[in-house]
Design a protein around this motif. Sequence first.
Motif, mmCIF file in Angstrom:
data_model
loop_
_atom_site.group_PDB
_atom_site.id
_atom_site.type_symbol
_atom_site.label_atom_id
_atom_site.label_comp_id
_atom_site.label_asym_id
_atom_site.label_seq_id
_atom_site.Cartn_x
_atom_site.Cartn_y
_atom_site.Cartn_z
ATOM 1 N N LYS A 1 -22.995 40.551 30.433
ATOM 2 C CA LYS A 1 -22.847 40.799 31.860
ATOM 3 C C LYS A 1 -22.635 39.519 32.653
ATOM 4 O O LYS A 1 -21.864 39.485 33.613
ATOM 5 N N GLY A 2 -23.315 38.454 32.240
ATOM 6 C CA GLY A 2 -23.180 37.191 32.962
ATOM 7 C C GLY A 2 -21.761 36.654 32.886
ATOM 8 O O GLY A 2 -21.188 36.217 33.893
ATOM 9 N N ALA A 3 -21.172 36.694 31.704
ATOM 10 C CA ALA A 3 -19.801 36.207 31.520
ATOM 11 C C ALA A 3 -18.809 37.086 32.274
ATOM 12 O O ALA A 3 -17.824 36.588 32.845
ATOM 13 N N ALA A 4 -19.067 38.389 32.286
ATOM 14 C CA ALA A 4 -18.177 39.305 33.006
ATOM 15 C C ALA A 4 -18.218 39.045 34.505
ATOM 16 O O ALA A 4 -17.181 39.030 35.175
ATOM 17 N N ARG A 5 -19.426 38.801 35.039
ATOM 18 C CA ARG A 5 -19.540 38.519 36.473
ATOM 19 C C ARG A 5 -18.836 37.210 36.820
ATOM 20 O O ARG A 5 -18.183 37.110 37.864
ATOM 21 N N GLN A 6 -18.955 36.219 35.938
ATOM 22 C CA GLN A 6 -18.290 34.940 36.189
ATOM 23 C C GLN A 6 -16.777 35.103 36.171
ATOM 24 O O GLN A 6 -16.054 34.514 36.989
ATOM 25 N N GLY B 1 -11.559 35.428 39.661
ATOM 26 C CA GLY B 1 -10.327 36.174 39.904
ATOM 27 C C GLY B 1 -9.768 36.836 38.664
ATOM 28 O O GLY B 1 -8.558 37.083 38.583
ATOM 29 N N LEU B 2 -10.628 37.147 37.713
ATOM 30 C CA LEU B 2 -10.207 37.783 36.466
ATOM 31 C C LEU B 2 -10.912 39.122 36.283
ATOM 32 O O LEU B 2 -11.972 39.355 36.877
ATOM 33 N N VAL B 3 -10.322 39.971 35.480
ATOM 34 C CA VAL B 3 -10.943 41.247 35.135
ATOM 35 C C VAL B 3 -11.224 41.236 33.635
ATOM 36 O O VAL B 3 -10.301 41.079 32.837
ATOM 37 N N PRO B 4 -12.487 41.364 33.239
ATOM 38 C CA PRO B 4 -12.804 41.374 31.807
ATOM 39 C C PRO B 4 -12.359 42.670 31.145
ATOM 40 O O PRO B 4 -12.280 43.725 31.784
ATOM 41 N N GLY B 5 -12.078 42.573 29.855
ATOM 42 C CA GLY B 5 -11.672 43.759 29.116
ATOM 43 C C GLY B 5 -11.933 43.580 27.635
ATOM 44 O O GLY B 5 -12.419 42.532 27.181
ATOM 45 N N VAL B 6 -11.614 44.613 26.883
ATOM 46 C CA VAL B 6 -11.806 44.579 25.439
ATOM 47 C C VAL B 6 -10.605 45.255 24.778
ATOM 48 O O VAL B 6 -10.023 46.190 25.334
ATOM 49 N N VAL B 7 -10.238 44.741 23.593
ATOM 50 C CA VAL B 7 -9.164 45.324 22.802
ATOM 51 C C VAL B 7 -9.790 45.789 21.492
ATOM 52 O O VAL B 7 -10.438 45.002 20.794
ATOM 53 N N TYR B 8 -9.578 47.067 21.150
ATOM 54 C CA TYR B 8 -10.239 47.602 19.962
ATOM 55 C C TYR B 8 -9.265 48.480 19.178
ATOM 56 O O TYR B 8 -8.156 48.785 19.620
ATOM 57 N N GLY B 9 -9.707 48.923 17.991
ATOM 58 C CA GLY B 9 -8.922 49.849 17.188
ATOM 59 C C GLY B 9 -7.934 49.154 16.270
ATOM 60 O O GLY B 9 -7.917 47.922 16.138
ATOM 61 N N GLY B 10 -7.114 49.939 15.613
ATOM 62 C CA GLY B 10 -6.099 49.400 14.720
ATOM 63 C C GLY B 10 -6.643 48.818 13.437
ATOM 64 O O GLY B 10 -5.956 48.045 12.758
ATOM 65 N N ASN C 1 -9.674 38.451 29.166
ATOM 66 C CA ASN C 1 -9.657 38.418 30.627
ATOM 67 C C ASN C 1 -8.221 38.619 31.095
ATOM 68 O O ASN C 1 -7.277 38.098 30.486
ATOM 69 N N VAL C 2 -8.064 39.356 32.176
ATOM 70 C CA VAL C 2 -6.746 39.618 32.757
ATOM 71 C C VAL C 2 -6.777 39.188 34.218
ATOM 72 O O VAL C 2 -7.747 39.493 34.928
ATOM 73 N N PRO C 3 -5.751 38.480 34.701
ATOM 74 C CA PRO C 3 -5.718 38.117 36.117
ATOM 75 C C PRO C 3 -5.805 39.356 37.010
ATOM 76 O O PRO C 3 -5.067 40.325 36.810
ATOM 77 N N PHE C 4 -6.717 39.312 37.974
ATOM 78 C CA PHE C 4 -6.947 40.465 38.846
ATOM 79 C C PHE C 4 -5.669 40.907 39.552
ATOM 80 O O PHE C 4 -5.341 42.102 39.578
ATOM 81 N N ASN C 5 -4.918 39.962 40.130
ATOM 82 C CA ASN C 5 -3.721 40.309 40.894
ATOM 83 C C ASN C 5 -2.655 40.968 40.022
ATOM 84 O O ASN C 5 -1.950 41.875 40.468
ATOM 85 N N VAL C 6 -2.535 40.489 38.781
ATOM 86 C CA VAL C 6 -1.554 41.063 37.856
ATOM 87 C C VAL C 6 -1.932 42.507 37.525
ATOM 88 O O VAL C 6 -1.093 43.409 37.550
#
Length: 215
Positions: free
Chosen positions: A18-23, A28-37, A45-50
């Motif tokens: 949670k701490g890393a996600a809040r940072q 200006g980033l949105v945290p995410g996860v890639v799974y499967g395959g 992390n993905v740029p918020f504006n993008v």
Amino acid sequence: MAGKIPDFEATLRTDTGKGAARQARRDGLVPGVVYGGGEDPIAINVPFNVLLKRLQAGRFLSTLFNLKVEGHDDVRVICRNVQRHIVKDLPTHLDFMRLKRTTKINLFIGVEFINEDECPALKEGGVLIPVRNEVELIVTAGDIPEILTVDLTGLELGETITISSIKLPAGAKATIDRDFVIANLQAPAALTSADDGEDDAVEADEVPATEVKED
């Protein structure tokens, strides 16, 4: 979706929790996860504006992306969830799923009309009225068509083009279980108005004159 699969760039997120996600959000980033395959999940992390621009463009959850993360091979993914702020309704987290070639997914595929010069209806001044510019299909990730092609050769005024008129890739099918309309070939407005006028005139001629009786 028509044309080349769009790239979606992200950076690797080394810290989790949670701490890393809040940072990340403060940066200006949105945290995410890639799974499967068949591979281990990775945090990104993905740029918020993008991301916000992609969301505003529409159908984000049914668009196939080529995910590019430095240090990792490019991979086809589809977003399975976007979490949003409960009050601001802004994205706070997202989940991407890697796709195998055999994975079945729902995607919107664009529609293209060809051979207009070989269409009698258009040569006579008719008008092509598209009803759907794209169609949602269930397809396998390894056989996604870039576009759906409608051949107008030989089509006459008044004809209706339905989904059965389009040759779909092997294994693909529309999500709507009926032969729905893709486009219509209509007569030009001036001709339609003239026909309506003739009909009115005929109807007027057919109405008997009112008999007037003199006292």
